[in-house]
Design a protein around this motif. Structure first.
Motif, mmCIF file in Angstrom:
data_model
loop_
_atom_site.group_PDB
_atom_site.id
_atom_site.type_symbol
_atom_site.label_atom_id
_atom_site.label_comp_id
_atom_site.label_asym_id
_atom_site.label_seq_id
_atom_site.Cartn_x
_atom_site.Cartn_y
_atom_site.Cartn_z
ATOM 1 N N ALA A 16 0.824 -1.207 0.000
ATOM 2 C CA ALA A 16 0.000 0.000 0.000
ATOM 3 C C ALA A 16 0.858 1.258 0.000
ATOM 4 O O ALA A 16 0.521 2.259 -0.645
ATOM 5 N N GLN A 17 1.983 1.213 0.739
ATOM 6 C CA GLN A 17 2.885 2.360 0.775
ATOM 7 C C GLN A 17 3.774 2.397 -0.465
ATOM 8 O O GLN A 17 4.142 3.460 -0.955
ATOM 9 N N LEU A 18 4.097 1.204 -0.977
ATOM 10 C CA LEU A 18 4.947 1.121 -2.167
ATOM 11 C C LEU A 18 4.280 1.738 -3.389
ATOM 12 O O LEU A 18 4.938 2.319 -4.254
ATOM 13 N N ILE A 19 2.948 1.632 -3.472
ATOM 14 C CA ILE A 19 2.207 2.204 -4.606
ATOM 15 C C ILE A 19 2.380 3.711 -4.666
ATOM 16 O O ILE A 19 2.428 4.310 -5.741
ATOM 17 N N ALA A 25 12.641 1.865 -8.018
ATOM 18 C CA ALA A 25 13.912 1.163 -8.185
ATOM 19 C C ALA A 25 14.719 1.158 -6.892
ATOM 20 O O ALA A 25 15.422 0.186 -6.589
ATOM 21 N N GLU A 26 14.628 2.228 -6.115
ATOM 22 C CA GLU A 26 15.406 2.340 -4.884
ATOM 23 C C GLU A 26 14.625 1.881 -3.654
ATOM 24 O O GLU A 26 15.154 1.929 -2.538
ATOM 25 N N ALA A 27 13.377 1.486 -3.836
ATOM 26 C CA ALA A 27 12.552 1.079 -2.695
ATOM 27 C C ALA A 27 12.992 -0.276 -2.168
ATOM 28 O O ALA A 27 13.435 -1.146 -2.923
ATOM 29 N N ASN A 28 12.844 -0.474 -0.866
ATOM 30 C CA ASN A 28 13.203 -1.739 -0.231
ATOM 31 C C ASN A 28 11.987 -2.660 -0.243
ATOM 32 O O ASN A 28 11.173 -2.668 0.680
ATOM 33 N N GLU A 32 8.473 -8.700 -7.028
ATOM 34 C CA GLU A 32 7.054 -8.957 -7.314
ATOM 35 C C GLU A 32 6.185 -7.787 -6.863
ATOM 36 O O GLU A 32 5.286 -7.346 -7.588
ATOM 37 N N ASP A 33 6.481 -7.254 -5.644
ATOM 38 C CA ASP A 33 5.716 -6.106 -5.147
ATOM 39 C C ASP A 33 5.988 -4.863 -5.984
ATOM 40 O O ASP A 33 5.100 -4.041 -6.212
ATOM 41 N N LYS A 34 7.228 -4.709 -6.439
ATOM 42 C CA LYS A 34 7.558 -3.559 -7.280
ATOM 43 C C LYS A 34 6.798 -3.601 -8.603
ATOM 44 O O LYS A 34 6.306 -2.589 -9.101
ATOM 45 N N ILE A 35 6.679 -4.794 -9.180
ATOM 46 C CA ILE A 35 5.935 -4.941 -10.447
ATOM 47 C C ILE A 35 4.460 -4.622 -10.235
ATOM 48 O O ILE A 35 3.819 -3.934 -11.039
#
Length: 220
Positions: A16-19, A25-28, A32-35
Motif C-alpha cells: 500500500a505504501q509502495l504504490i 527502483a530504490e525502494a526496499n 514482485e511487489d515492485k511490479i
C-alpha cells in the motif's frame, strides 16, 4: 513504521505504501511487489474515478435544437418540452465519410435514408436505394421454402445497422463500456444530450465522447 525500518534494515515496504512511492527502483521491497506497484501506478490515471465531467456551458447562437429545430438552446432546455403533443423535427444526418460515388441524389429530404451532403443537397446511399426499391418479398403461406442462396439475400445485416438511427452505420465507432458500435455522430450526440453522459445501451454514466474508438472493421 519509519522508525521500525531504520531499526530493521531488512524490513520491506508494504504494498500500500509502495504504490505511493515515486522511485520504485530504490525502494526496499521484493521485485514482485515492485511490479504490482508499477502496474497500479501506470493504470491509475485511466481509472474511471479520475474522469472529469466537463460542465456544459450555454450553447452558441448557431446551435440547432434536435427537438424543435430552433436556435440557441439544447434539447433538454427546449421550451417545447412542456407540450406533450409536440412532434420532434426529423433529424437529417450528414453524409460524412461516404464518397459521393456511393451516393444517389434525391430531391425530397423526407426520402427514407436521405442525408445532407457538403454541397447542401440531399442524397441517399446507392446500396440503401436498391434495398428500399426491392422492398420486402412476401411468400404465400404453407409452401415449401426455397433453398437459400447468398446471391438472393437482399436484407441488410443487422450488425451493420446503428442501434440509435436504425440505418447503416456512418463512421462506425465502439463505445468502451459495453463494446457496442454506433454511428459516430449518433453516439456523440446521445452522450452530449444526456445529463450524465449515459450509454444508451448499458446505461453506464460518465462515458466521455473522447473515449470512443474507431471500428475500422465495420468502416471497411
Amino acid at each position: 513504521m519509519f522508525c521500525e525500518q531504520i531499526g530493521d534494515p531488512s524490513a520491506s515496504i508494504p504494498l500500500a505504501q509502495l504504490i505511493k512511492t515515486a522511485s520504485l527502483a530504490e525502494a526496499n521491497a521484493s521485485e514482485e511487489d515492485k511490479i504490482k506497484a508499477m502496474m497500479t501506478q501506470s493504470c491509475h490515471e485511466y481509472d474511471p474515478i479520475n474522469y472529469m465531467k466537463k460542465p456544459l456551458g450555454p450553447p452558441p447562437l448557431s446551435h440547432t435544437c434536435f427537438h424543435c429545430g430552433g436556435l440557441g438552446h439544447y434539447k433538454k432546455n427546449c421550451p417545447e418540452n412542456r407540450d406533450k403533443n409536440f412532434e420532434s423535427v426529423p433529424r437529417i444526418k450528414k453524409s460524412t465519410g461516404i464518397p459521393m460515388s456511393f451516393m444517389m441524389e434525391v430531391k425530397d429530404p423526407s426520402t427514407k435514408g436521405a442525408m445532407l451532403t457538403n454541397s447542401g443537397k440531399y442524397a441517399i446511399p446507392t446500396i440503401n436505394a436498391e434495398a428500399y426499391s426491392r422492398g420486402k418479398k412476401e411468400k404465400p403461406p404453407f409452401l415449401p421454402e426455397e433453398p437459400s442462396s447468398s446471391s438472393s439475400d437482399d436484407s441488410i445485416p443487422e450488425e451493420l445497422l446503428c442501434p440509435i438511427c436504425k440505418d447503416i452505420m456512418t463512421d462506425a465507432v465502439l463505445i468502451p463500456c459495453c463494446g457496442n458500435s454506433y454511428c459516430d455522430e449518433c453516439i456523440r450526440t446521445a452522450l452530449l444530450e444526456s445529463e450524465e453522459h449515459t450509454c444508451p445501451t448499458c446505461h453506464q454514466t460518465d462515458v466521455s465522447p473522447d473515449a470512443l474508438i474507431a471500428n475500422k472493421f465495420l468502416r471497411q
